[in-house]
Motif scaffolding. Structure first.
Motif, short mmCIF file in Angstrom:
data_model
loop_
_atom_site.label_atom_id
_atom_site.label_comp_id
_atom_site.label_asym_id
_atom_site.label_seq_id
_atom_site.Cartn_x
_atom_site.Cartn_y
_atom_site.Cartn_z
N ASN A 85 0.87 -1.18 0.00
CA ASN A 85 0.00 0.00 0.00
C ASN A 85 0.90 1.23 0.00
OD1 ASN A 85 0.96 -0.62 2.55
ND2 ASN A 85 -0.76 0.28 3.59
N ASP A 86 0.32 2.36 -0.36
CA ASP A 86 1.15 3.55 -0.44
C ASP A 86 0.48 4.70 0.29
OD1 ASP A 86 -0.93 4.33 -2.02
OD2 ASP A 86 0.31 5.05 -3.67
N CYS A 87 1.01 5.85 0.10
CA CYS A 87 0.53 7.03 0.79
C CYS A 87 0.80 8.23 -0.12
CB CYS A 87 1.35 7.14 2.08
SG CYS A 87 1.01 8.55 3.09
N TYR A 88 -0.19 9.11 -0.23
CA TYR A 88 0.08 10.36 -0.94
C TYR A 88 -0.63 11.51 -0.25
CZ TYR A 88 -4.48 10.40 -3.43
OH TYR A 88 -5.81 10.46 -3.75
N VAL A 89 -0.07 12.69 -0.42
CA VAL A 89 -0.69 13.91 0.11
C VAL A 89 -1.16 14.72 -1.08
CG1 VAL A 89 -0.27 16.07 1.36
CG2 VAL A 89 0.75 13.93 2.18
N CYS A 90 -2.36 15.29 -0.97
CA CYS A 90 -2.92 16.07 -2.07
C CYS A 90 -3.54 17.36 -1.54
CB CYS A 90 -3.99 15.23 -2.79
SG CYS A 90 -4.69 16.03 -4.25
N GLU A 91 -3.35 18.42 -2.28
CA GLU A 91 -3.92 19.71 -1.88
C GLU A 91 -4.87 20.20 -2.96
OE1 GLU A 91 -1.37 22.41 0.39
OE2 GLU A 91 -1.81 23.87 -1.18
N ILE A 92 -6.02 20.71 -2.51
CA ILE A 92 -6.99 21.31 -3.43
C ILE A 92 -6.90 22.82 -3.22
CG2 ILE A 92 -9.38 21.27 -4.24
CD1 ILE A 92 -9.82 18.85 -2.34
N PRO A 93 -6.58 23.58 -4.26
CA PRO A 93 -6.42 25.03 -4.09
C PRO A 93 -7.72 25.67 -3.59
CG PRO A 93 -5.66 24.31 -6.26
CD PRO A 93 -6.34 23.15 -5.64
N SER A 94 -7.60 26.83 -2.96
CA SER A 94 -8.78 27.53 -2.46
C SER A 94 -9.76 27.76 -3.61
CB SER A 94 -8.37 28.87 -1.83
OG SER A 94 -7.67 29.64 -2.77
N GLY A 95 -11.02 27.50 -3.34
CA GLY A 95 -12.06 27.66 -4.36
C GLY A 95 -12.00 26.63 -5.47
N GLY A 96 -11.15 25.63 -5.33
CA GLY A 96 -10.94 24.68 -6.43
C GLY A 96 -11.59 23.32 -6.19
N LYS A 97 -11.42 22.46 -7.17
CA LYS A 97 -11.92 21.09 -7.07
C LYS A 97 -10.97 20.18 -7.85
CE LYS A 97 -14.87 21.93 -11.04
NZ LYS A 97 -16.19 22.24 -11.53
N SER A 132 -6.48 26.74 1.10
CA SER A 132 -6.42 25.43 0.45
C SER A 132 -6.89 24.35 1.42
CB SER A 132 -5.00 25.16 -0.02
OG SER A 132 -4.12 25.29 1.06
N ALA A 133 -7.22 23.19 0.88
CA ALA A 133 -7.58 22.02 1.69
C ALA A 133 -6.58 20.92 1.35
CB ALA A 133 -9.00 21.57 1.38
N ARG A 134 -6.19 20.15 2.36
CA ARG A 134 -5.16 19.15 2.14
C ARG A 134 -5.57 17.84 2.80
NH1 ARG A 134 1.36 19.46 2.64
NH2 ARG A 134 1.13 21.25 1.29
N PHE A 135 -5.36 16.73 2.09
CA PHE A 135 -5.64 15.42 2.70
C PHE A 135 -4.50 14.46 2.44
CE2 PHE A 135 -7.63 15.19 -1.58
CZ PHE A 135 -7.15 13.97 -2.05
N VAL A 136 -4.46 13.41 3.27
CA VAL A 136 -3.50 12.33 3.05
C VAL A 136 -4.30 11.05 2.81
CG1 VAL A 136 -3.24 11.97 5.56
CG2 VAL A 136 -1.53 11.03 3.99
N SER A 137 -3.85 10.27 1.83
CA SER A 137 -4.53 9.04 1.45
C SER A 137 -3.60 7.86 1.58
CB SER A 137 -4.93 9.09 -0.02
OG SER A 137 -6.09 9.82 -0.21
#
Ligand SMILES: [Fe+2]
Length: 379
Positions: free
Chosen positions: A70-82, A141-146
Motif C-alpha cells: 500500500n502507499d501514501c500520498y498527500v494532495c492539496e486542493i487550491p482555495s475555491g478549487g476542485k 487550500s484544503a489538504r488530505f493524506v490518502s
C-alpha cells in the motif's frame, strides 16, 4: 536476526532495475515525486508539486517495503478549487489534514451521494466509484493524506487506462444509500462499522490493554474495503510496548507530542520526534515504540494493509504477542534500561515524570515466563 544487510554497490547494481515498477513509472508520468522516507515531520507542510491531471498538488510518500503493498500520498486542493472526477480499481482511505470541503461519490447506475468534511475527517472511497473532491473555502487550500492499495493493482495490470477507466459498479461496495457517508456507525467489538468519521481527533475510543499503557483503540474497515485502519491513544507520561510487523502501516499523529524509536534487531534505536501531522511508516520487521512525552494524550491513526499483520496459527497478529513465547512484542520487563532513562529525560523537559510503574506492575500478572525460567510441571 533481522538486520538491514547492506551489501556492496556491485551486488546492489545487479538488482537496481527491479526497484523500478509500473507503479513508480506511473507516478513519474504524473509529474510527481516519491519521498522515499519512513518519517515525515509534518504532512501539513510537506512540499507538493502541481498535479495537473487531478487539478491540485501532490506528493507520494513510500519507502522500499511499502511500495509493493500500500502507499501514501498527500494532495492539496487550491482555495475555491476542485479535483477532477476519478474512478479507480484500487481502494483508498482518506484523512483530511487541513481545510474543509465536500466529496461527491457516484456510480454508473446513477446513485449519487455527497458529504462534507473538515480537518480530522476520515473516510474511504468505495471501489471503482466515481468521486470528486471540492474545496469548500475560497480563502484557503484544503489538504488530505490518502493510503491506497494502488501499487499491487498498477503493478499487476500495468495498464493505467484499465485501472482508471473501467466501467463496472461493485454493487456490494456502494449501493447509493443516502446515509452511506453519515457520521454514525455500529460498534462490533473493537471495530466501528462506518464509512465516515467526522472528527477522528475526538472520536470516543474503546479500552485495549494488550498493547501497553492506558490504550484507547478503535478499528475501521470502511467502504467494505480490504484495507483496515485503527486509531490508538495513550496518556501523557506513558509509552506503548515495542513491537514489529510487516510493511505498510502508515502512522499519522492526530494529537499530542512525543517521539518514536525505531530499530532493526541488533541495531541501535533511532529517535523520531512527532506532533500533529507527523507520519511514521515502520519498515518491514523493524521494532518501533511510541512515547508520549507531552502534556496531553497522544492519538494516532494507522492506515494498514493485510501484509502488516504477521499472524500466528490462531490468526492473532504476532505484534500483539509476547516475544517470550515467539511473538513480536517486547514486554516492558524485557526492554533496555536505556528506554526508561531516555523517557524520563524527555518528560523532564516538560517538568513531568513517567507514570509507568502501574503498567509495569499490571504486566506481571500475564507475563509468560522467560524460556530459561520455564516452570517444570510436575509429572
Ligand atoms: Fe506498529
Amino acid at each position: 536476526m533481522v538486520r538491514d544487510a547492506i551489501v556492496d554497490d556491485k551486488l546492489a547494481k545487479k538488482f537496481a532495475t527491479e526497484k523500478d515498477s509500473p507503479y513508480t513509472r506511473w507516478i513519474e508520468s504524473e509529474g510527481l515525486d516519491i519521498i522515499p522516507a519512513h518519517y515525515v515531520p509534518d504532512l501539513r507542510i510537506v512540499e507538493l508539486k502541481p498535479w495537473d491531471r487531478r487539478g491540485g498538488l501532490g506528493v507520494f510518500i513510500n519507502h522500499e517495503a511499502s511500495r509493493t503493498s500500500n502507499d501514501c500520498y498527500v494532495c492539496e486542493i487550491p482555495s475555491g478549487g476542485k479535483l477532477a472526477p476519478q474512478r479507480q480499481l484500487f481502494e483508498e482511505m482518506i484523512l483530511v489534514l487541513d481545510g474543509q470541503g465536500s466529496t461527491t461519490v457516484w456510480n454508473d447506475a446513477g446513485d449519487r451521494v455527497s458529504f462534507e468534511w473538515q480537518a480530522g475527517s476520515l473516510f474511504a472511497i468505495p471501489l471503482n466509484t466515481w468521486h470528486q473532491h471540492f474545496n469548500g473555502s475560497g480563502q484557503r487550500s484544503a489538504r488530505f493524506v490518502s493510503s491506497t492499495n494502488m501499487p499491487p493493482v498498477i503493478n499487476l495490470y500495468d495498464d493505467v487506462d484499465f485501472v482508471f477507466n473501467t466501467q463496472h459498479d461493485f454493487e456490494n461496495r456502494f449501493d447509493g444509500d443516502p446515509d452511506y457517508f453519515a457520521n454514525k456507525g455500529e460498534q462490533k467489538g473493537l471495530l466501528l462499522d462506518t464509512n465516515f468519521v467526522a472528527d477522528a481527533v475526538n472520536l470516543p475510543l474503546i479500552e485495549a490493554k494488550e498493547r501497553g499503557a492506558g490504550g484507547g483503540h478503535i478499528r475501521f474497515a470502511m467502504a467494505k474495503g480490504s484495507m483496515n485502519s485503527h486509531i490508538s491513544q495513550f496518556p501523557t507520561a506513558t509509552y506503548k510496548k515495542a513491537h514489529r510487523h510487516g510493511p505498510g502501516a502508515h502512522v499519522i499523529v492526530l494529537s499530542g507530542e512525543g517521539y518514536s524509536l525505531m530499530w532493526l534487531e541488533g541495531e541501535e534505536p533511532k529517535r523520531y520526534q512527532w506532533g500533529p501531522g507527523s507520519l511514521i511508516v515502520p519498515p518491514n520487521m523493524c521494532f518501533h515504540q511510541h512515547f508520549n512525552s507531552g502534556t496531553e494524550p497522544a492519538r494516532y491513526l494507522a492506515f494498514k494493509h493485510e501484509v502488516v499483520s504477521i499472524r500466528n496459527g490462531q490468526g492473532v497478529p504476532k505484534a500483539w504477542i509476547s516475544q517470550r513465547i515467539g511473538g513480536d512484542q517486547i514486554d516492558y520487563a524485557d526492554e533496555s534500561p536505556l528506554i526508561r532513562t531516555a523517557f524520563a529525560e524527555a518528560l523532564a523537559e516538560h517538568g513531568l515524570e513517567p507514570t509507568m510503574d502501574q503498567f509495569y506492575e499490571a504486566e506481571l500478572a500475564d507475563l509468560p515466563p522467560k524460556s530459561n525460567e520455564a516452570v517444570v510441571q510436575p509429572a
